[in-house]
Design a protein around this motif. Sequence first.
Motif, PDB file in Angstrom:
ATOM      1  N   PHE A 150       0.847  -1.194   0.000  1.00 16.55           N
ATOM      2  CA  PHE A 150       0.000   0.000   0.000  1.00 16.55           C
ATOM      3  C   PHE A 150       0.877   1.237   0.000  1.00 16.55           C
ATOM      4  O   PHE A 150       1.955   1.243   0.605  1.00 16.55           O
ATOM      5  CB  PHE A 150      -0.896   0.053   1.256  1.00 16.55           C
ATOM      6  CG  PHE A 150      -1.963  -0.981   1.264  1.00 16.55           C
ATOM      7  CD1 PHE A 150      -3.198  -0.730   0.685  1.00 16.55           C
ATOM      8  CD2 PHE A 150      -1.747  -2.209   1.870  1.00 16.55           C
ATOM      9  CE1 PHE A 150      -4.187  -1.688   0.701  1.00 16.55           C
ATOM     10  CE2 PHE A 150      -2.730  -3.169   1.889  1.00 16.55           C
ATOM     11  CZ  PHE A 150      -3.960  -2.909   1.304  1.00 16.55           C
ATOM     12  N   ARG A 151       0.419   2.270  -0.657  1.00 21.59           N
ATOM     13  CA  ARG A 151       1.035   3.587  -0.574  1.00 21.59           C
ATOM     14  C   ARG A 151       0.034   4.491   0.120  1.00 21.59           C
ATOM     15  O   ARG A 151      -1.070   4.687  -0.379  1.00 21.59           O
ATOM     16  CB  ARG A 151       1.329   4.148  -1.967  1.00 21.59           C
ATOM     17  CG  ARG A 151       2.492   3.491  -2.630  1.00 21.59           C
ATOM     18  CD  ARG A 151       2.785   4.027  -3.998  1.00 21.59           C
ATOM     19  NE  ARG A 151       2.258   5.369  -4.225  1.00 21.59           N
ATOM     20  CZ  ARG A 151       2.646   6.189  -5.176  1.00 21.59           C
ATOM     21  NH1 ARG A 151       3.572   5.808  -6.022  1.00 21.59           N
ATOM     22  NH2 ARG A 151       2.118   7.376  -5.326  1.00 21.59           N
ATOM     23  N   VAL A 152       0.412   5.017   1.258  1.00 19.70           N
ATOM     24  CA  VAL A 152      -0.461   5.920   2.009  1.00 19.70           C
ATOM     25  C   VAL A 152       0.132   7.321   1.863  1.00 19.70           C
ATOM     26  O   VAL A 152       1.120   7.673   2.507  1.00 19.70           O
ATOM     27  CB  VAL A 152      -0.571   5.508   3.499  1.00 19.70           C
ATOM     28  CG1 VAL A 152      -1.502   6.458   4.236  1.00 19.70           C
ATOM     29  CG2 VAL A 152      -1.056   4.070   3.613  1.00 19.70           C
ATOM     30  N   ARG A 153      -0.468   8.085   0.947  1.00 21.52           N
ATOM     31  CA  ARG A 153       0.020   9.432   0.673  1.00 21.52           C
ATOM     32  C   ARG A 153      -0.334  10.347   1.839  1.00 21.52           C
ATOM     33  O   ARG A 153      -1.426  10.245   2.397  1.00 21.52           O
ATOM     34  CB  ARG A 153      -0.600   9.954  -0.623  1.00 21.52           C
ATOM     35  CG  ARG A 153      -0.157   9.114  -1.830  1.00 21.52           C
ATOM     36  CD  ARG A 153      -0.982   9.378  -3.044  1.00 21.52           C
ATOM     37  NE  ARG A 153      -2.283   8.720  -2.868  1.00 21.52           N
ATOM     38  CZ  ARG A 153      -3.190   8.592  -3.815  1.00 21.52           C
ATOM     39  NH1 ARG A 153      -2.965   9.094  -5.011  1.00 21.52           N
ATOM     40  NH2 ARG A 153      -4.327   7.986  -3.589  1.00 21.52           N
ATOM     41  N   VAL A 154       0.607  11.211   2.202  1.00 28.69           N
ATOM     42  CA  VAL A 154       0.402  12.054   3.381  1.00 28.69           C
ATOM     43  C   VAL A 154      -0.286  13.375   3.051  1.00 28.69           C
ATOM     44  O   VAL A 154      -0.654  14.116   3.959  1.00 28.69           O
ATOM     45  CB  VAL A 154       1.730  12.318   4.140  1.00 28.69           C
ATOM     46  CG1 VAL A 154       2.228  11.035   4.759  1.00 28.69           C
ATOM     47  CG2 VAL A 154       2.773  12.944   3.246  1.00 28.69           C
ATOM     48  N   SER A 155      -0.491  13.656   1.773  1.00 30.71           N
ATOM     49  CA  SER A 155      -1.212  14.890   1.434  1.00 30.71           C
ATOM     50  C   SER A 155      -2.671  14.730   1.839  1.00 30.71           C
ATOM     51  O   SER A 155      -3.270  13.657   1.708  1.00 30.71           O
ATOM     52  CB  SER A 155      -1.100  15.195  -0.063  1.00 30.71           C
ATOM     53  OG  SER A 155      -1.732  14.193  -0.823  1.00 30.71           O
ATOM     54  N   GLY A 156      -3.242  15.805   2.361  1.00 26.95           N
ATOM     55  CA  GLY A 156      -4.593  15.765   2.923  1.00 26.95           C
ATOM     56  C   GLY A 156      -5.653  15.249   1.984  1.00 26.95           C
ATOM     57  O   GLY A 156      -6.575  14.557   2.389  1.00 26.95           O
ATOM     58  N   GLU A 157      -5.518  15.542   0.690  1.00 26.39           N
ATOM     59  CA  GLU A 157      -6.564  15.141  -0.253  1.00 26.39           C
ATOM     60  C   GLU A 157      -6.614  13.630  -0.480  1.00 26.39           C
ATOM     61  O   GLU A 157      -7.638  13.091  -0.852  1.00 26.39           O
ATOM     62  CB  GLU A 157      -6.383  15.869  -1.585  1.00 26.39           C
ATOM     63  CG  GLU A 157      -5.081  15.506  -2.276  1.00 26.39           C
ATOM     64  CD  GLU A 157      -4.731  16.459  -3.394  1.00 26.39           C
ATOM     65  OE1 GLU A 157      -4.597  15.974  -4.529  1.00 26.39           O
ATOM     66  OE2 GLU A 157      -4.601  17.656  -3.106  1.00 26.39           O
ATOM     67  N   HIS A 158      -5.504  12.914  -0.249  1.00 24.61           N
ATOM     68  CA  HIS A 158      -5.452  11.466  -0.497  1.00 24.61           C
ATOM     69  C   HIS A 158      -5.387  10.630   0.774  1.00 24.61           C
ATOM     70  O   HIS A 158      -5.687   9.441   0.725  1.00 24.61           O
ATOM     71  CB  HIS A 158      -4.228  11.119  -1.360  1.00 24.61           C
ATOM     72  CG  HIS A 158      -4.231  11.776  -2.687  1.00 24.61           C
ATOM     73  ND1 HIS A 158      -5.115  11.426  -3.684  1.00 24.61           N
ATOM     74  CD2 HIS A 158      -3.462  12.777  -3.193  1.00 24.61           C
ATOM     75  CE1 HIS A 158      -4.890  12.172  -4.744  1.00 24.61           C
ATOM     76  NE2 HIS A 158      -3.891  13.012  -4.477  1.00 24.61           N
TER      77      HIS A 158
ATOM     78  N   THR B  63       6.823  -0.941   7.393  1.00 27.63           N
ATOM     79  CA  THR B  63       6.545   0.388   6.861  1.00 27.63           C
ATOM     80  C   THR B  63       7.845   1.152   6.640  1.00 27.63           C
ATOM     81  O   THR B  63       8.857   0.887   7.292  1.00 27.63           O
ATOM     82  CB  THR B  63       5.656   1.199   7.831  1.00 27.63           C
ATOM     83  OG1 THR B  63       6.340   1.336   9.074  1.00 27.63           O
ATOM     84  CG2 THR B  63       4.310   0.544   8.036  1.00 27.63           C
ATOM     85  N   ASN B  64       7.771   2.087   5.700  1.00 26.87           N
ATOM     86  CA  ASN B  64       8.915   2.941   5.426  1.00 26.87           C
ATOM     87  C   ASN B  64       8.383   4.250   4.858  1.00 26.87           C
ATOM     88  O   ASN B  64       7.510   4.237   3.993  1.00 26.87           O
ATOM     89  CB  ASN B  64       9.854   2.258   4.429  1.00 26.87           C
ATOM     90  CG  ASN B  64      11.211   2.926   4.365  1.00 26.87           C
ATOM     91  OD1 ASN B  64      11.599   3.660   5.271  1.00 26.87           O
ATOM     92  ND2 ASN B  64      11.932   2.657   3.285  1.00 26.87           N
ATOM     93  N   PHE B  65       8.898   5.361   5.352  1.00 26.82           N
ATOM     94  CA  PHE B  65       8.489   6.663   4.842  1.00 26.82           C
ATOM     95  C   PHE B  65       9.321   7.002   3.615  1.00 26.82           C
ATOM     96  O   PHE B  65      10.551   6.917   3.634  1.00 26.82           O
ATOM     97  CB  PHE B  65       8.649   7.754   5.914  1.00 26.82           C
ATOM     98  CG  PHE B  65       8.119   9.083   5.476  1.00 26.82           C
ATOM     99  CD1 PHE B  65       6.759   9.315   5.424  1.00 26.82           C
ATOM    100  CD2 PHE B  65       8.985  10.101   5.089  1.00 26.82           C
ATOM    101  CE1 PHE B  65       6.253  10.539   5.019  1.00 26.82           C
ATOM    102  CE2 PHE B  65       8.495  11.327   4.672  1.00 26.82           C
ATOM    103  CZ  PHE B  65       7.120  11.547   4.634  1.00 26.82           C
TER     104      PHE B  65
ATOM    105  N   ASP C  67       5.224  12.709  -0.916  1.00 28.06           N
ATOM    106  CA  ASP C  67       5.620  11.962   0.283  1.00 28.06           C
ATOM    107  C   ASP C  67       4.548  10.913   0.592  1.00 28.06           C
ATOM    108  O   ASP C  67       3.345  11.194   0.506  1.00 28.06           O
ATOM    109  CB  ASP C  67       5.757  12.900   1.481  1.00 28.06           C
ATOM    110  CG  ASP C  67       6.904  13.893   1.317  1.00 28.06           C
ATOM    111  OD1 ASP C  67       7.798  13.637   0.480  1.00 28.06           O
ATOM    112  OD2 ASP C  67       6.904  14.914   2.029  1.00 28.06           O
ATOM    113  N   TYR C  68       4.982   9.705   0.952  1.00 31.14           N
ATOM    114  CA  TYR C  68       4.019   8.654   1.304  1.00 31.14           C
ATOM    115  C   TYR C  68       4.679   7.615   2.193  1.00 31.14           C
ATOM    116  O   TYR C  68       5.900   7.517   2.270  1.00 31.14           O
ATOM    117  CB  TYR C  68       3.432   7.996   0.050  1.00 31.14           C
ATOM    118  CG  TYR C  68       4.418   7.212  -0.779  1.00 31.14           C
ATOM    119  CD1 TYR C  68       4.598   5.842  -0.569  1.00 31.14           C
ATOM    120  CD2 TYR C  68       5.159   7.827  -1.787  1.00 31.14           C
ATOM    121  CE1 TYR C  68       5.497   5.119  -1.331  1.00 31.14           C
ATOM    122  CE2 TYR C  68       6.051   7.107  -2.556  1.00 31.14           C
ATOM    123  CZ  TYR C  68       6.218   5.758  -2.329  1.00 31.14           C
ATOM    124  OH  TYR C  68       7.104   5.034  -3.076  1.00 31.14           O
TER     125      TYR C  68
END
Length: 150
Positions: free
Chosen positions: A6-14, A36-38, A44-45
């Motif tokens: 999974f890619r969990v994008r840190v931008s608020g919209e996603h 997990t890894n940033f 950024d995700y």
Amino acid sequence: MNVKHFRVRVSGEHLQNDQNAINQFLNEVTVQKTATNFIAGMIDYWSVLVFYEPKILKPRESKESEKVSVLNYDELSQEEKNTLSSLKSWRTEKSSKLGLPQYMICHNSELMTIAKIRPHSIDELKRIKGFGENKISRYGNDIISLLQAS
């Protein structure tokens, strides 16, 4: 063991959509391990690896949603309508005898379903929506006897 990325994008919209996707997946599997890894870059995700096994479905008892129900009077043949009439008479007598409203004995939809299916045993009666252990123990033998007599 299976792996899903999974890619969990840190931008608020996603962020919320990505979190919802991973949470839904986690509810459907048995998680063995995660990593997990940033990742910093143009976007950024969090990179999330989930090591999992499919959930083992346990056999289950008959659920209410798996039970049969007839809701439309027009679905009944003339013979089934006659059976329904007998069942309604039985319900009226039973409710008077017990001092209960008729709907507390059986709903019309339950009686229509009985008339349509004509269960021959208590086990077959259990397949009808609305018939759990209590209703069957109170009225099951009466209903089966009435059906066998007609």
